[in-house]
Design a protein around this motif. Structure first.
Motif, PDB file in Angstrom:
ATOM      1  N   LEU A 163      -9.933   5.828  -6.075  1.00  0.00           N
ATOM      2  CA  LEU A 163      -9.396   6.663  -7.137  1.00  0.00           C
ATOM      3  C   LEU A 163      -7.934   6.285  -7.359  1.00  0.00           C
ATOM      4  O   LEU A 163      -7.219   5.969  -6.401  1.00  0.00           O
ATOM      5  CB  LEU A 163      -9.493   8.136  -6.761  1.00  0.00           C
ATOM      6  N   PHE A 164      -7.495   6.348  -8.606  1.00  0.00           N
ATOM      7  CA  PHE A 164      -6.097   6.032  -8.867  1.00  0.00           C
ATOM      8  C   PHE A 164      -5.572   6.914  -9.994  1.00  0.00           C
ATOM      9  O   PHE A 164      -6.328   7.503 -10.769  1.00  0.00           O
ATOM     10  CB  PHE A 164      -5.918   4.551  -9.225  1.00  0.00           C
ATOM     11  N   GLU A 165      -4.266   7.014 -10.048  1.00  0.00           N
ATOM     12  CA  GLU A 165      -3.585   7.747 -11.107  1.00  0.00           C
ATOM     13  C   GLU A 165      -2.594   6.816 -11.777  1.00  0.00           C
ATOM     14  O   GLU A 165      -1.885   6.060 -11.096  1.00  0.00           O
ATOM     15  CB  GLU A 165      -2.836   8.965 -10.546  1.00  0.00           C
ATOM     16  N   GLU A 166      -2.557   6.877 -13.073  1.00  0.00           N
ATOM     17  CA  GLU A 166      -1.565   6.111 -13.820  1.00  0.00           C
ATOM     18  C   GLU A 166      -0.374   7.009 -14.107  1.00  0.00           C
ATOM     19  O   GLU A 166      -0.535   8.112 -14.625  1.00  0.00           O
ATOM     20  CB  GLU A 166      -2.170   5.583 -15.120  1.00  0.00           C
ATOM     21  N   LYS A 167       0.797   6.552 -13.755  1.00  0.00           N
ATOM     22  CA  LYS A 167       2.000   7.346 -13.918  1.00  0.00           C
ATOM     23  C   LYS A 167       3.015   6.589 -14.769  1.00  0.00           C
ATOM     24  O   LYS A 167       3.066   5.354 -14.759  1.00  0.00           O
ATOM     25  CB  LYS A 167       2.611   7.695 -12.556  1.00  0.00           C
ATOM     26  N   ASP A 168       3.797   7.356 -15.475  1.00  0.00           N
ATOM     27  CA  ASP A 168       4.841   6.783 -16.316  1.00  0.00           C
ATOM     28  C   ASP A 168       6.182   7.134 -15.701  1.00  0.00           C
ATOM     29  O   ASP A 168       6.736   8.201 -15.931  1.00  0.00           O
ATOM     30  CB  ASP A 168       4.731   7.340 -17.745  1.00  0.00           C
TER      31      ASP A 168
ATOM     32  N   ASN B  81      10.102   3.986  -8.332  1.00  0.00           N
ATOM     33  CA  ASN B  81       9.158   5.069  -8.596  1.00  0.00           C
ATOM     34  C   ASN B  81       8.631   5.669  -7.295  1.00  0.00           C
ATOM     35  O   ASN B  81       8.487   6.885  -7.164  1.00  0.00           O
ATOM     36  CB  ASN B  81       7.985   4.555  -9.435  1.00  0.00           C
ATOM     37  N   GLY B  82       8.325   4.785  -6.333  1.00  0.00           N
ATOM     38  CA  GLY B  82       7.844   5.277  -5.043  1.00  0.00           C
ATOM     39  C   GLY B  82       8.893   6.105  -4.331  1.00  0.00           C
ATOM     40  O   GLY B  82       8.584   7.129  -3.705  1.00  0.00           O
ATOM     41  N   LEU B  83      10.152   5.674  -4.422  1.00  0.00           N
ATOM     42  CA  LEU B  83      11.234   6.432  -3.798  1.00  0.00           C
ATOM     43  C   LEU B  83      11.412   7.780  -4.490  1.00  0.00           C
ATOM     44  O   LEU B  83      11.659   8.799  -3.831  1.00  0.00           O
ATOM     45  CB  LEU B  83      12.535   5.631  -3.852  1.00  0.00           C
ATOM     46  N   ALA B  84      11.273   7.814  -5.808  1.00  0.00           N
ATOM     47  CA  ALA B  84      11.390   9.074  -6.543  1.00  0.00           C
ATOM     48  C   ALA B  84      10.300  10.051  -6.129  1.00  0.00           C
ATOM     49  O   ALA B  84      10.542  11.253  -5.967  1.00  0.00           O
ATOM     50  CB  ALA B  84      11.327   8.814  -8.051  1.00  0.00           C
ATOM     51  N   ASP B  85       9.072   9.546  -5.933  1.00  0.00           N
ATOM     52  CA  ASP B  85       7.965  10.400  -5.486  1.00  0.00           C
ATOM     53  C   ASP B  85       8.247  10.959  -4.094  1.00  0.00           C
ATOM     54  O   ASP B  85       8.024  12.143  -3.814  1.00  0.00           O
ATOM     55  CB  ASP B  85       6.652   9.619  -5.478  1.00  0.00           C
TER      56      ASP B  85
ATOM     57  N   TYR C 213       3.166   2.709 -13.680  1.00  0.00           N
ATOM     58  CA  TYR C 213       2.673   2.191 -12.406  1.00  0.00           C
ATOM     59  C   TYR C 213       1.456   2.995 -11.986  1.00  0.00           C
ATOM     60  O   TYR C 213       1.137   4.036 -12.547  1.00  0.00           O
ATOM     61  CB  TYR C 213       3.756   2.260 -11.322  1.00  0.00           C
ATOM     62  N   LYS C 214       0.739   2.494 -10.981  1.00  0.00           N
ATOM     63  CA  LYS C 214      -0.462   3.153 -10.473  1.00  0.00           C
ATOM     64  C   LYS C 214      -0.264   3.582  -9.031  1.00  0.00           C
ATOM     65  O   LYS C 214       0.428   2.910  -8.257  1.00  0.00           O
ATOM     66  CB  LYS C 214      -1.667   2.200 -10.550  1.00  0.00           C
ATOM     67  N   GLN C 215      -0.906   4.693  -8.701  1.00  0.00           N
ATOM     68  CA  GLN C 215      -0.993   5.115  -7.312  1.00  0.00           C
ATOM     69  C   GLN C 215      -2.462   5.267  -6.946  1.00  0.00           C
ATOM     70  O   GLN C 215      -3.258   5.798  -7.728  1.00  0.00           O
ATOM     71  CB  GLN C 215      -0.256   6.443  -7.083  1.00  0.00           C
TER      72      GLN C 215
ATOM     73  N   ASN D 229       1.159  -1.786  -4.159  1.00  0.00           N
ATOM     74  CA  ASN D 229       1.514  -2.797  -3.158  1.00  0.00           C
ATOM     75  C   ASN D 229       1.330  -2.315  -1.724  1.00  0.00           C
ATOM     76  O   ASN D 229       1.487  -3.092  -0.786  1.00  0.00           O
ATOM     77  CB  ASN D 229       2.965  -3.267  -3.358  1.00  0.00           C
ATOM     78  N   LYS D 230       0.984  -1.031  -1.544  1.00  0.00           N
ATOM     79  CA  LYS D 230       0.800  -0.478  -0.202  1.00  0.00           C
ATOM     80  C   LYS D 230      -0.672  -0.266   0.144  1.00  0.00           C
ATOM     81  O   LYS D 230      -0.986   0.222   1.219  1.00  0.00           O
ATOM     82  CB  LYS D 230       1.535   0.854  -0.083  1.00  0.00           C
ATOM     83  N   VAL D 231      -1.591  -0.643  -0.759  1.00  0.00           N
ATOM     84  CA  VAL D 231      -3.018  -0.511  -0.475  1.00  0.00           C
ATOM     85  C   VAL D 231      -3.410  -1.539   0.584  1.00  0.00           C
ATOM     86  O   VAL D 231      -3.140  -2.741   0.415  1.00  0.00           O
ATOM     87  CB  VAL D 231      -3.864  -0.725  -1.751  1.00  0.00           C
ATOM     88  N   PRO D 232      -4.038  -1.105   1.696  1.00  0.00           N
ATOM     89  CA  PRO D 232      -4.442  -2.065   2.734  1.00  0.00           C
ATOM     90  C   PRO D 232      -5.386  -3.130   2.177  1.00  0.00           C
ATOM     91  O   PRO D 232      -6.190  -2.858   1.280  1.00  0.00           O
ATOM     92  CB  PRO D 232      -5.159  -1.169   3.764  1.00  0.00           C
ATOM     93  N   VAL D 233      -5.304  -4.321   2.722  1.00  0.00           N
ATOM     94  CA  VAL D 233      -6.055  -5.449   2.178  1.00  0.00           C
ATOM     95  C   VAL D 233      -7.562  -5.273   2.340  1.00  0.00           C
ATOM     96  O   VAL D 233      -8.351  -5.862   1.579  1.00  0.00           O
ATOM     97  CB  VAL D 233      -5.601  -6.766   2.857  1.00  0.00           C
ATOM     98  N   HIS D 234      -8.002  -4.480   3.322  1.00  0.00           N
ATOM     99  CA  HIS D 234      -9.441  -4.326   3.544  1.00  0.00           C
ATOM    100  C   HIS D 234     -10.080  -3.321   2.591  1.00  0.00           C
ATOM    101  O   HIS D 234     -11.295  -3.136   2.608  1.00  0.00           O
ATOM    102  CB  HIS D 234      -9.707  -3.898   4.999  1.00  0.00           C
ATOM    103  N   LEU D 235      -9.271  -2.675   1.730  1.00  0.00           N
ATOM    104  CA  LEU D 235      -9.813  -1.733   0.759  1.00  0.00           C
ATOM    105  C   LEU D 235      -9.826  -2.366  -0.617  1.00  0.00           C
ATOM    106  O   LEU D 235      -8.840  -2.976  -1.053  1.00  0.00           O
ATOM    107  CB  LEU D 235      -8.965  -0.451   0.724  1.00  0.00           C
TER     108      LEU D 235
END
Length: 321
Positions: A155-160, A268-272, A166-168, A143-149
């Motif tokens: 590249l992304f990572e799938e996390k549990d 999850n984002g807060l935990a990271d 979720y994905k980063q 949800n934090k990926v800029p709209v122009h990208l």
């Protein structure tokens, strides 16, 4: 000639038919070696006692996320230098800047000086640049990926996570200038920690496995817990006092949760973010963070990265200020 003297140099392979030369290197007698051995043993035992009584795991040393072996942190290096009576001085500092791209590179050469005698005991080099992966790129939640990208190009990572998968995504850091101060401090820290390990002969300690390191710094578990997890700031004196962890209050926790909402983070984002701030794995935020001081650390990390607080723009061209 003493027993430790060496008789070396074989017969020459040239026309000289003379016998091998005898060179007296004067390494000292066996008694001298035994004295040094006893001295080294005593220093080693004292260093182990120093680790047990003074060094705090996860504060002065610990395992950085993504690595397997313990690392010496800057606070631990400062304590070692205090023990040995060393002071760090900057011998040289090299910098490269590009105001168009935000590229910044800095290289420090530090010397450790024995305070009492003024003798230089060692020298270390540390380098860092904004082209290192952790400064050139940022990992953000979907949800934090800029709209122009376009996400399909990233590249992304799938996390549990504890709250579901979720994905980063990896996105370019569009504000490289905000990293300059962090890069500056990182280069200094690398040089300082490196030369401290070298001059205090403690490099070998930090090449051990984590279990071996725990055995080396074998502090009773309750005492270590009090030291590593229960240090809370004394607001009046600015000094730290040991003690068991307790919630102490909710002001900092509420601050973190408000920042979480403002920045659109999920759990999850807060935990990271908390894992980065505290330099230890955080799975469930509420359960894993119980000290008010730790909540404050996470809040400070979320509110403003250290690099954004201290960076000076005095060197920027007028049109970029």
């Amino acid at each position: 000639m003493s027993e430790a003297n060496l008789q070396v140099l074989p017969q020459s392979s040239g026309g000289n038919t003379g016998g091998g030369a005898i060179i007296d290197l004067e390494f000292g007698s066996v008694a001298d070696f035994r004295k040094r051995l006893v001295d080294m043993e005593q220093k080693y035992n004292f260093l182990q006692e120093f680790f047990q009584k003074i060094m705090v795991k996860d504060e002065d040393f610990g395992v950085v996320p993504g690595t397997k072996k313990p690392s010496l942190y800057k606070p631990g290096a400062e304590k070692l230098c205090e023990l040995y009576g060393f002071a760090a001085i900057v011998k040289s500092k090299e910098e490269e800047r590009d105001f168009d791209t935000g590229y910044y590179r800095v290289c420090y050469t530090l010397q450790l000086v024995h305070r009492a005698s003024g003798i230089v005991v060692g020298e270390g080099v540390g380098e860092c640049s904004t082209y290192e992966s952790k400064y050139r790129w940022r990992w953000v939640n979907e949800n934090k990926v800029p709209v122009h990208l376009a996400k399909e190009d990233l590249l992304f990572e799938e996390k549990d996570g504890s709250y579901g998968p979720y994905k980063q995504y990896r996105i370019p850091n569009e504000d490289m200038f905000s990293q300059w101060n962090t890069v500056l401090k990182m280069a200094y820290k690398r040089a300082f920690v490196g030369v401290t390990l070298q001059c205090t002969r403690s490099s070998g300690i930090f090449t051990q496995e984590e279990s071996e390191m725990d055995e080396y710094a074998d502090v009773p578990k309750e005492e270590r817990k009090q030291g590593a997890q229960g240090r809370t700031a004394n607001a009046n004196s600015g000094r730290y006092q040991g003690g068991n962890r307790s919630t102490g209050g909710t002001a900092q926790k509420n601050r973190v949760l408000n920042l979480m909402k403002q920045q659109g983070l999920d759990w999850n984002g807060l935990a990271d973010a908390a894992s980065e701030a505290l330099q230890r794995p955080i799975k469930k935020v509420i359960a894993d963070i119980t000290a008010e001081a730790d909540w404050k650390t996470v809040g400070d990390y979320l509110e403003a990265d250290d690099s954004q607080n201290d960076i000076s723009f005095d060197d920027l061209p007028e049109d970029l200020r």
